[in-house]
Design a protein around this motif. Structure first.
Motif, PDB file in Angstrom:
ATOM      1  N   ALA A  49      43.596  46.008  31.730  1.00 43.80           N
ATOM      2  CA  ALA A  49      42.801  45.075  32.524  1.00 43.80           C
ATOM      3  C   ALA A  49      43.086  45.182  34.024  1.00 43.80           C
ATOM      4  O   ALA A  49      42.480  44.471  34.823  1.00 43.80           O
ATOM      5  N   VAL A  50      44.020  46.064  34.419  1.00 46.57           N
ATOM      6  CA  VAL A  50      44.408  46.145  35.837  1.00 46.57           C
ATOM      7  C   VAL A  50      43.205  46.474  36.726  1.00 46.57           C
ATOM      8  O   VAL A  50      42.992  45.838  37.760  1.00 46.57           O
ATOM      9  N   PHE A  51      42.431  47.428  36.297  1.00 49.30           N
ATOM     10  CA  PHE A  51      41.306  47.906  37.098  1.00 49.30           C
ATOM     11  C   PHE A  51      40.304  46.776  37.361  1.00 49.30           C
ATOM     12  O   PHE A  51      39.955  46.463  38.504  1.00 49.30           O
ATOM     13  N   ASP A  52      39.887  46.152  36.281  1.00 47.44           N
ATOM     14  CA  ASP A  52      38.932  45.040  36.359  1.00 47.44           C
ATOM     15  C   ASP A  52      39.480  43.899  37.232  1.00 47.44           C
ATOM     16  O   ASP A  52      38.800  43.400  38.131  1.00 47.44           O
ATOM     17  N   CYS A  53      40.730  43.511  36.986  1.00 47.39           N
ATOM     18  CA  CYS A  53      41.300  42.362  37.707  1.00 47.39           C
ATOM     19  C   CYS A  53      41.498  42.638  39.183  1.00 47.39           C
ATOM     20  O   CYS A  53      41.336  41.737  40.006  1.00 47.39           O
TER      21      CYS A  53
END
Ligand code: CO
Length: 461
Positions: A49-53
């Motif tokens: 989820a790093v990219f999205d967040c």
């Protein structure tokens, strides 16, 4: 001396599991050079989820974050988690995008790509794996671990063999719900070790309290790498603590390769950050606690809390037990999908609807329909024919692989963005999260204009 390797997860999975991936880059930049010397097998810092967040909540360019981590950790293997054909988004992308995304990830600093598919459909892993190998990355072929009559030790061992044949460098057993017991881990690791020649990685969560014991038995069975988090970001929904396992394993005669004094520095650095997140409510105490419900209900903790909020919202908590009984039935009907995103939501919502409507499969979500059409891949077991009939009517399930039906989109996305996109990375961000990326690009531009104004104004006065 037997070697056990550690992957540190504080920057990705621990961050994601405990504080919904809200850790801004600036808060951990200063510790990166220290972490670089700890002796980890790898540092999981990107993907999931790093990219999205980064784009959605932190106003950060995820590609810039990756390049910065790379710059400050020149000696570490940087690792990311990739959802196969879904990449870091929530739908399937055409092969063109999968290849470009993998190539750009490696180019910007990734060394190890752990690739999984929620259904363990290897056609959804293959394209990303081949491209990663071509670009010189280490592919960790991951098996989504779940329990069902069709998810047998033999089936998992066969899957591991197929991942080895695909060119994976390691096999990762990914227990995303933290439900694997010590006995199951021992048996599974032994079987996979017998079936492949590759190092085996085990990934689990502390959610149900099993994880430390599970790791220990897995290590006895010969597991090579374990995922852990620096202690102040460990436990609960996160991974077991790095320092604790390092301490225990060294006493048992294992070489962990870790530097104790550096591990302490890393934890000392993150501790005040953790305390701030507790103080401002980002880190809720229950995320750090042990919850054994997943063992009783065979439903992951996150899914259980979703069900509760769904039923509360509809004033139907009196139906909770009925929904809990219905959930495994729906899962069985649908061919035992592992209960991970997006399958967990799909099964949970369908089970709740079956109960609340008083008739099974009266309402069918578009996700369940897409799943039955085969758009997510092949179900682990055949979907029950009567359910398939009810969901699809006269429509026929897909023949072949869904991504093969998707047309390339990169060039058209690039044209749409025109000069808003400054790089191919920008275009990829936009393909994955169109609205979120557009908003991010606009804010990035506004911020820069503001900086220019501030630098000019003193001279004007
Ligand atoms: Co995880």
């Amino acid at each position: 001396m037997k070697r056990v390797f550690f992957t540190e997860t504080v920057l990705r999975d621990a961050n994601q599991s405990l504080i919904a991936t809200r850790l801004p880059y600036k808060q951990f930049e200063d510790i990166l050079p220290t972490m670089d010397k700890a002796g980890y097998y790898s540092v999981e810092c990107w993907g999931g989820a790093v990219f999205d967040c980064c784009l959605r909540f932190l106003g950060e360019d995820p590609w810039v974050r990756l390049r910065n981590i790379r710059k400050h950790m020149p000696n570490s293997k940087l690792q990311m988690l990739l959802r196969g054909q879904n990449l870091l988004g929530y739908k399937h992308y055409p092969d063109e995008i999968v290849k470009m995304f993998v190539a750009k990830s490696v180019e910007n600093g990734i060394n190890v790509i752990r690739i999984f598919d929620a259904l363990n459909d290897l056609r959804n892993i293959e394209v990303a794996a081949k491209e990663a190998i071509k670009r010189g990355a280490i592919v960790s072929g991951a098996i989504s671990y779940t329990q069902s009559p069709v998810h047998t030790i033999e089936a998992f061992a066969k899957l591991a063999k197929e991942l080895e044949n695909m060119g994976a460098s390691t096999i990762c057993i990914k227990d995303m719900a933290g439900v694997m017991s010590p006995a199951e881990a021992y048996e599974l690791v032994t079987a996979i070790k017998n079936s492949v020649k590759l190092p085996v990685v085990l990934h689990t969560h502390c959610t149900t309290g099993l994880a430390f014991m599970t790791y220990l038995k897995a290590i006895e069975a010969g597991v090579d790498v374990i995922d852990t988090a620096t202690s102040c970001f460990s436990g609960g929904t996160s991974q077991p603590a790095t320092e604790t396992l390092n301490y225990a394993l060294k006493q048992l005669g294992y070489d962990t390769g870790l530097d104790d004094s550096i591990l302490k520095k890393v934890n000392d650095y993150f501790k005040p950050l953790r305390d701030n997140y507790i103080a401002d409510g980002t880190l809720m105490p229950k995320m750090m606690a042990t919850d054994t419900d997943a063992l009783n209900y065979k439903i992951p903790g996150g899914m259980l809390s979703n069900l509760v909020s769904q039923l509360k919202a509809q004033n139907a908590m009196d139906k909770f037990e009925d929904v809990l009984t219905e959930t495994p039935k729906v899962r069985e009907d649908l061919g035992y999908p592992p209960l991970v995103t997006p399958m967990s939501q799909m099964v949970g919502v369908q089970a709740a609807s079956n109960v609340l409507m008083g008739e099974r499969y009266k309402n069918i979500s578009k996700e369940v329909k897409a799943y039955c059409l085969g758009e997510y891949g092949t179900a682990p077991a055949p979907i029950k024919p009567e359910v398939l009939q009810k969901v699809l009517g006269n429509e026929k399930p897909l023949q072949g692989r869904y991504a093969d039906s998707l047309a390339p989109v990169f060039e058209s996305a690039k044209q749409e963005l025109a000069d808003v996109a400054r790089s191919d990375e920008d275009v990829l961000s936009y393909v994955l999260f169109p609205q979120v990326a557009e908003k991010f690009f606009a804010e990035r531009k506004a911020k820069e204009e503001k900086i220019v104004r501030y630098t000019i104004s003193p001279v004007e006065k």
